[in-house]
Structures are given as structure tokens and as C-alpha cells.
Motif scaffolding. Structure first.
Motif, short mmCIF file in Angstrom:
data_model
loop_
_atom_site.label_atom_id
_atom_site.label_comp_id
_atom_site.label_asym_id
_atom_site.label_seq_id
_atom_site.Cartn_x
_atom_site.Cartn_y
_atom_site.Cartn_z
N PRO A 1 0.80 -1.23 0.00
CA PRO A 1 0.00 0.00 0.00
C PRO A 1 0.83 1.28 0.00
CG PRO A 1 -0.06 -1.06 2.16
CD PRO A 1 0.63 -2.00 1.23
N THR A 2 2.15 1.18 0.23
CA THR A 2 3.00 2.38 0.19
C THR A 2 4.03 2.22 -0.91
OG1 THR A 2 4.70 1.55 1.72
CG2 THR A 2 2.74 2.59 2.70
N SER A 3 4.51 3.35 -1.42
CA SER A 3 5.51 3.32 -2.48
C SER A 3 6.82 2.70 -1.98
CB SER A 3 5.76 4.73 -3.01
OG SER A 3 6.21 5.59 -1.96
N GLY A 4 7.16 2.95 -0.72
CA GLY A 4 8.39 2.38 -0.18
C GLY A 4 8.33 0.86 -0.14
N ALA A 5 7.18 0.32 0.28
CA ALA A 5 7.03 -1.13 0.32
C ALA A 5 7.12 -1.72 -1.09
CB ALA A 5 5.71 -1.50 0.97
N TYR A 6 6.50 -1.05 -2.06
CA TYR A 6 6.51 -1.57 -3.43
C TYR A 6 7.94 -1.58 -3.99
CZ TYR A 6 5.18 -2.26 -8.31
OH TYR A 6 5.07 -2.76 -9.58
N ARG A 7 8.65 -0.46 -3.85
CA ARG A 7 10.01 -0.40 -4.38
C ARG A 7 10.94 -1.36 -3.64
NH1 ARG A 7 11.93 3.51 -7.59
NH2 ARG A 7 13.58 1.94 -7.77
N GLY A 8 10.72 -1.52 -2.33
CA GLY A 8 11.55 -2.45 -1.58
C GLY A 8 11.36 -3.88 -2.01
N LEU A 9 10.11 -4.29 -2.24
CA LEU A 9 9.83 -5.67 -2.64
C LEU A 9 10.29 -5.94 -4.07
CD1 LEU A 9 6.31 -5.97 -1.00
CD2 LEU A 9 8.35 -7.27 -0.34
N ILE A 10 10.12 -4.97 -4.97
CA ILE A 10 10.62 -5.13 -6.34
C ILE A 10 12.15 -5.19 -6.32
CG2 ILE A 10 10.82 -4.04 -8.60
CD1 ILE A 10 8.11 -5.29 -8.15
N GLY A 11 12.78 -4.36 -5.50
CA GLY A 11 14.23 -4.41 -5.37
C GLY A 11 14.72 -5.73 -4.83
N PHE A 12 13.97 -6.31 -3.89
CA PHE A 12 14.30 -7.63 -3.35
C PHE A 12 14.31 -8.67 -4.47
CE2 PHE A 12 12.16 -11.62 -2.14
CZ PHE A 12 13.13 -12.20 -1.35
N LEU A 13 13.28 -8.66 -5.32
CA LEU A 13 13.23 -9.60 -6.44
C LEU A 13 14.40 -9.38 -7.39
CD1 LEU A 13 9.40 -9.47 -7.24
CD2 LEU A 13 10.62 -11.35 -6.12
N GLY A 14 14.76 -8.13 -7.59
CA GLY A 14 15.86 -7.82 -8.51
C GLY A 14 17.20 -8.33 -8.05
N ALA A 15 17.34 -8.62 -6.76
CA ALA A 15 18.62 -9.09 -6.23
C ALA A 15 18.77 -10.60 -6.28
CB ALA A 15 18.78 -8.60 -4.79
N LEU A 16 17.81 -11.30 -6.90
CA LEU A 16 17.81 -12.76 -6.88
C LEU A 16 18.32 -13.38 -8.18
CD1 LEU A 16 14.33 -13.33 -5.17
CD2 LEU A 16 16.58 -13.16 -4.10
N GLY A 17 19.05 -12.61 -8.98
CA GLY A 17 19.47 -13.07 -10.29
C GLY A 17 20.42 -14.25 -10.28
N ASP A 18 21.18 -14.45 -9.21
CA ASP A 18 22.09 -15.59 -9.17
C ASP A 18 21.34 -16.92 -9.11
OD1 ASP A 18 24.30 -13.98 -9.26
OD2 ASP A 18 24.58 -13.92 -7.08
N GLN A 19 20.17 -16.91 -8.52
CA GLN A 19 19.41 -18.16 -8.37
C GLN A 19 18.35 -18.34 -9.44
OE1 GLN A 19 17.61 -18.69 -4.53
NE2 GLN A 19 16.66 -20.64 -5.06
N TYR A 20 17.65 -17.26 -9.77
CA TYR A 20 16.49 -17.38 -10.66
C TYR A 20 16.78 -16.78 -12.03
CZ TYR A 20 14.16 -18.41 -6.26
OH TYR A 20 13.82 -18.96 -5.05
N GLU A 21 16.45 -17.52 -13.05
CA GLU A 21 16.60 -17.02 -14.41
C GLU A 21 15.43 -16.11 -14.79
OE1 GLU A 21 17.61 -18.73 -18.86
OE2 GLU A 21 16.60 -20.01 -17.42
#
Length: 439
Positions: A247-267
Motif C-alpha cells: 500500500p505504500t511506495s516504499g514497500a513496493y520499491r523495496g519488494l521489487i528491489g528484493f526480487l531484482g537481487a535474486l538473479g544468481d538463483q532465478y533465471e
């Protein structure tokens, strides 16, 4: 060539009635044989334990004492532009394979809609197996989803991802529910979830996830739940985000950023988002799965010239059809919509509505938007009118399209002034249910 429909023989008359106590096992068997999905025990639990399904709202088709098909109608409530609105979820339209192509499913859906109308229901939603089948009953596509498939490292990074941690159900379940309810505000399509829904439809399907902890309040301000299909090796796995609520912009950017850091494991990371949310995540044209296509072409040069097979990281972004909806009762539905009063819309229009199911009901309406709400009455005295199908009216109602666009495209006929007033009345967030509000 169209396949012929075999009519039921006169001595095998179909009877439609409500399901009875004790028939749950038969209902489960019909559903399992019809869908060949899940298992009989799961279907039995569906008919015996579902918190939103009453046997009176399960209609069965019976011939010669044999139950050959059924359809369910779920009692559900969803967010609608800041208000909670009841609707019927049409589900489990099932016919035994040996009784197909006899019009049984058609008659089940029509009977279900007629009973909804007699009960005073205003709205129905469903998840279609085929759009064309349900359009014949006046259903229209009302949920449009942005689907993004991308390499994680193509997602926008954010330092706010440091506030994301793993989801733990024993610790986080009540906080996740609070975050979901907070995120429902000013949305359309988010269900009011019972404990049954959270347990059976959410957590049992996706026990893995992450939460965003607000750095100021230390409270959970957003979360995502995901699945990882089996079989992929580390480095080429796929992560499918089933629910993201922020519901907040900070939460959205934080969660998207979390996904972006998973490139070593997920294609690949796949997200299904409300319409319009996918565009900021797209930074390259192309299809994410191009490497497989290119490698196939390289192995078969007779089909096309060999091409470079280097790892491509383009993004696939598309709009996909989700739920279909239908206004069951025009006057009741217009009175139920919260936006006209919320936006202070005033004026009068006429609607001439074509309905393929309720052919004997009034089709001409005079609609007045006033301070005390929307008043709808049979009549044709309003000067500014629109002529349209119930399918198109439903799509306008749920924000899937606008009356002015449909008017310019020729799908609606009538007054531009009436179209503008209807758009102003129904302005609001578009319908979005997502995976875990599916039924």
C-alpha cells in the motif's frame, strides 16, 4: 466445421434443481471426471467445507435419476472503489464427458443467473475456461492484468530492499492479513477474506514469501508470496509471484528491489500486476524466452539461419484477460456502485440494454445520478441515451473500458454526452483480483 450438438432424447428429460445434503460425494465425482484436475478428496472438501458455498447455491442437472452436471455460486464480497460490495462467484461449471455437446452447461449457467436474479443479486464474476462460451450469456472481460516475465537483474533496484525479510507464517500471519486489508482500500476486486480463504486459498498454495518492514514504524507494510516450480537447477529456476500487496511506495520499491537481487538463483521472475503497473518495469522490447527459440533455430538450420544464442535478458510484457463479469440486475447494480455518489456525479441519461438471458425483462431504463444515489427505472424518456449490450455495460461498470471509447469504436450507439456522464459516474480503480482471489 462446427461440431454438432446432440439433443437430449425426449425420454431423457433434464431436470435442474438445487443440490441436496448427502450428494456431496456425487458432486465431487462429477467435478473430478469433468475437470481431471485436483483429486476426488479435494473436490469433496470443496463441497463440504467451503465457507462461501451453500448447497442451495449448487444447481445440478439430472436425467433418469443420474446427476450429470452442476454449477456453483459462491457468496463473496470484494472491495469496490473504497467500499465493500457483495457479488456471486460463478464456479465449477461441470458436465460429465459422456453428456457433453447437449447444451447442459449452457442451461446450467442460464439457470444459475436466473436464480441469482430472483435472490436479488446484482453482480456475478467468473474465471472463464473460454471467453466465447461465457460471452453468449452477457459476460464480458472486466479484469485486465499486466504480466511481466523478466530476468531479476532487469528489475529496478532500490536500497529499500534492505528492509525486506523472509516471511514466517507463525510470526507474520496476522500482520500479513492487516497489510492485505490496508492495501484493499481504494481498490476494486480484492476479496474480503475469511479465515478459510486465507488458509486454503492462500497459505496452503504459497507458503514462501517475503515481507517489507517499514523502517520507521517497524510494522509490516507490504508482502509478496511466491512459488518456485520444481525441476529447475540453481541458477535457472523460475520464481512466480502469486501475490504482491504494497500500500505504500516504499514497500513496493523495496519488494521489487528484493526480487531484482535474486538473479544468481532465478533465471526468470514472473509478476501478475494490476493494469498499468507493468509499464515502469519494462526497459527492453522482446520476449524473455527468446533463448530457447534461438537455440532451437540454431539446431535446425534448415528451418532458419543459425543465430547467436547468447543469454538474452529482454523483458516480456503483455496484457492478459482475467475475470469476466456480468451485471445480473441493472437497477440493483447501478445503485450498488459507490463512485457516482463519491464523485458527486449529477445528471440523467437513458440506457437501452440488450440482454441475451433476461429477454423478458425491461431493456429501456432512465437513470438519474443524484445526491442520494443512483435511481434507475424502466422507461425511455431521457433524451441523452446509449444503446449497448449488457456485456459492454458491465465492462464500463468495472472500469475495463470507457463508454466514450466504445462509442468511438462503434460498440455502443448513442449520445456522447451520455457516454461522458457514464464514464464520470463509474470512474475509479479498475478491477483486479489476482491469483489468490480466484475462485
Amino acid at each position: 466445421m462446427a461440431r454438432a450438438r446432440i439433443p437430449s432424447r425426449p425420454n431423457h428429460e433434464l431436470v435442474f434443481r438445487s443440490a441436496r445434503k448427502g450428494e456431496e460425494g456425487t458432486l465431487a465425482t462429477v467435478a473430478y471426471r469433468a475437470f481431471q484436475a485436483g483429486d476426488p478428496e479435494a473436490w469433496l472438501r470443496y463441497f463440504t467445507e467451503h465457507a462461501h458455498l451453500a448447497l442451495d447455491n449448487v444447481i445440478v442437472a439430472e436425467t433418469d435419476g443420474q446427476l450429470v452436471g452442476h454449477v456453483s455460486s459462491l457468496d463473496l464480497t470484494m472491495s469496490f472503489a473504497g467500499a465493500d460490495v457483495p457479488f456471486q462467484g460463478l464456479a465449477s461449471v461441470a458436465v460429465l464427458p459422456e453428456f457433453r455437446r447437449r447444451g447442459i452447461a449452457d442451461r446450467l449457467v442460464r439457470e444459475s443467473l436466473r436464480r441469482m436474479r430472483r435472490r436479488g443479486e446484482a453482480l456475478a464474476l467468473l474465471h472463464p475456461f473460454r471467453l466465447s462460451f461465457y460471452r453468449r450469456f452477457g459476460f464480458g472481460v472486466c479484469e485486465l492484468r499486466d504480466v511481466v516475465r523478466t530476468s531479476p537483474d532487469r528489475l529496478p533496484d532500490s536500497v529499500l530492499r534492505r528492509h525486506v525479510r523472509a516471511f514466517s507464517r507463525p510470526r507474520d500471519e496476522p500482520l500479513i492479513k492487516q497489510a492485505y486489508d490496508l492495501a484493499r482500500a481504494d481498490t476494486t476486486g480484492q476479496l474480503s477474506r475469511s479465515d478459510y480463504w486465507w488458509d486454503v486459498r492462500v497459505f496452503k498454495r504459497s507458503p514462501s514469501g517475503a515481507v517489507y518492514v517499514d523502517p520507521g514504524s517497524k510494522a509490516i507494510a507490504g508482502y509478496l508470496l511466491f512459488d518456485v516450480p520444481e525441476g529447475g537447477a540453481y541458477g535457472v529456476q523460475q520464481l512466480l509471484v502469486r501475490e504482491l500487496r504494497a500500500p505504500t511506495s516504499g514497500a513496493y520499491r523495496g519488494l521489487i528491489g528484493f526480487l531484482g537481487a535474486l538473479g544468481d538463483q532465478y533465471e526468470v521472475v514472473e509478476l501478475v500486476l494490476p493494469r498499468g503497473y507493468g509499464a515502469p518495469l519494462l526497459d527492453e522490447p522482446g520476449i524473455r524466452d527468446e533463448p530457447m527459440v534461438y537455440e532451437t533455430a540454431a539446431r535446425h538450420p534448415g528451418l532458419c539461419p543459425p543465430v547467436h544464442t547468447a543469454h538474452r535478458r529482454n523483458v516480456l510484457g503483455l496484457t492478459a484477460a482475467g475475470a469476466m463479469g456480468r451485471i445480473v440486475d441493472v437497477a440493483a447494480a447501478l445503485a450498488l456502485h459507490p463512485s457516482p455518489r463519491k464523485h458527486g456525479v449529477r445528471g440523467a441519461i437513458g440506457l437501452d440494454v440488450e440482454d441475451p438471458v433476461f429477454t423478458d425483462a425491461p431493456r429501456a431504463f432512465d437513470v438519474t445520478f443524484a445526491a442520494r444515489g443512483v435511481q434507475t427505472a424502466p422507461g425511455s424518456t431521457a433524451g441523452d441515451r446509449l444503446s449497448l449490450s449488457i456485456e459492454r455495460l458491465t465492462q464500463i461498470y468495472f472500469g475495463a473500458t470507457s463508454a466514450r471509447d466504445l462509442l468511438s469504436q462503434g460498440f455502443v450507439v448513442g449520445s456522447a454526452k451520455a457516454a461522458a456522464l457514464l464514464d464520470a459516474a463509474f470512474a475509479g480503480p479498475p478491477l483486479f483480483l489476482g491469483a489468490y482471489n480466484g475462485f
